[in-house]
Write an enzyme that holds these catalytic residues in place. Structure first.
Site, short mmCIF file in Angstrom:
data_model
loop_
_atom_site.label_atom_id
_atom_site.label_comp_id
_atom_site.label_asym_id
_atom_site.label_seq_id
_atom_site.Cartn_x
_atom_site.Cartn_y
_atom_site.Cartn_z
N ARG A 156 8.12 94.27 8.03
CA ARG A 156 8.98 93.14 7.65
C ARG A 156 8.27 91.80 7.75
NH1 ARG A 156 13.39 94.24 12.10
NH2 ARG A 156 11.42 94.47 13.23
N CYS A 189 1.59 91.21 13.52
CA CYS A 189 2.11 92.53 13.86
C CYS A 189 2.09 93.43 12.62
CB CYS A 189 3.53 92.42 14.40
SG CYS A 189 4.23 93.99 14.96
N CYS A 196 10.37 92.32 17.87
CA CYS A 196 9.17 93.17 17.85
C CYS A 196 9.36 94.41 18.71
CB CYS A 196 7.97 92.36 18.35
SG CYS A 196 6.42 93.30 18.39
N HIS A 198 6.70 88.10 16.10
CA HIS A 198 7.99 88.04 15.41
C HIS A 198 9.10 88.50 16.33
CE1 HIS A 198 8.67 92.42 14.62
NE2 HIS A 198 7.35 92.46 14.73
N ASP A 217 4.34 95.37 11.77
CA ASP A 217 5.72 95.54 11.30
C ASP A 217 5.82 95.25 9.80
OD1 ASP A 217 8.59 94.83 10.72
OD2 ASP A 217 8.80 95.23 12.87
#
Length: 213
Positions: free
Chosen positions: A48, A44, A103, A100, A46
């Site tokens: 993080r 992803c 999400c 994750h 993302d």
């Protein structure tokens, strides 16, 4: 004039280079001569979920493709180009599809609200729900359902990846290639292996009970 944050990240780069050179004066010289990563990571976007850091890998060890909700979409030429290069040029042996928990893309796909252009991408995630609706609809706790949907979506992308012509052709030639599904816990830092690993067309045929041509 550059803001303080922008200046800081440039300074961080210089400090990072210095730290690497202090440990190994030839570190960047070796990287400049090419790459042979053993792993392709599809994850992803993302912020993080940094692929290298999660598994303690160094630069040059992980070839990476990232998008919203770690999707493998058959018409996504960016993902397919990365996959083709990884499999046919770099000859990676391991591919990890990593979702994750928490999400945002998966969460949005659980609802019906329109959020703009990304609706077109979210539709692919909704397909993962539709294919597994019977399992997900019986989960009453919304947090548990969200977590399970994240897991299921990652598993579905493993299957989607295995069905690409790139992977199919590699397996047909006897090329060693293992595809795994993971989920990363943003709040714990730990990876959950979803126990879905495909190594050949035989594995895929077993999953879908059909003959892949």
């Amino acid at each position: 004039m550059a803001n303080n944050y922008y200046k800081q990240i440039l300074d961080n780069n210089k400090a990072w280079v210095e730290s690497k050179l202090n440990l190994d004066s030839e570190f960047f010289n070796r990287l400049a001569h090419g790459q042979q990563p053993p792993l392709l990571w599809i994850g992803c976007a993302d912020s993080r979920v940094p692929a290298n850091e999660i598994i303690g890998a160094q630069p040059g060890e992980v070839f990476v493709h990232r998008n919203i909700a770690n999707m493998v979409v058959h018409s996504d030429m960016s993902m397919l180009s990365v996959l083709d290069y990884a499999v046919n040029v770099l000859k990676v042996k391991e591919v990890i599809v990593c979702g994750h928990y928490g999400c945002g893309g998966v969460k949005t796909a659980m609802g019906n609200a329109s959020v703009g252009l990304i609706d077109n991408w979210i539709r692919h995630i909704k397909d993962s729900y539709r294919f597994n609706k019977a399992e997900l609809d019986v989960i009453e706790n919304e947090d548990e359902k969200f977590d399970r949907f994240v897991e299921i979506n990652a598993i579905e992308q493993v299957y989607n990846l295995a069905k690409t012509s790139i992977v199919q052709n590699a397996w047909a030639k006897g090329q060693e290639l293992h595809i795994h599904g993971w989920v990363y816990g943003v709040g714990s830092g730990l990876v959950k292996d979803l126990d879905v690993t495909l190594d050949s067309n035989d594995d895929l045929e077993t999953v879908f009970q059909l003959d892949i041509k």
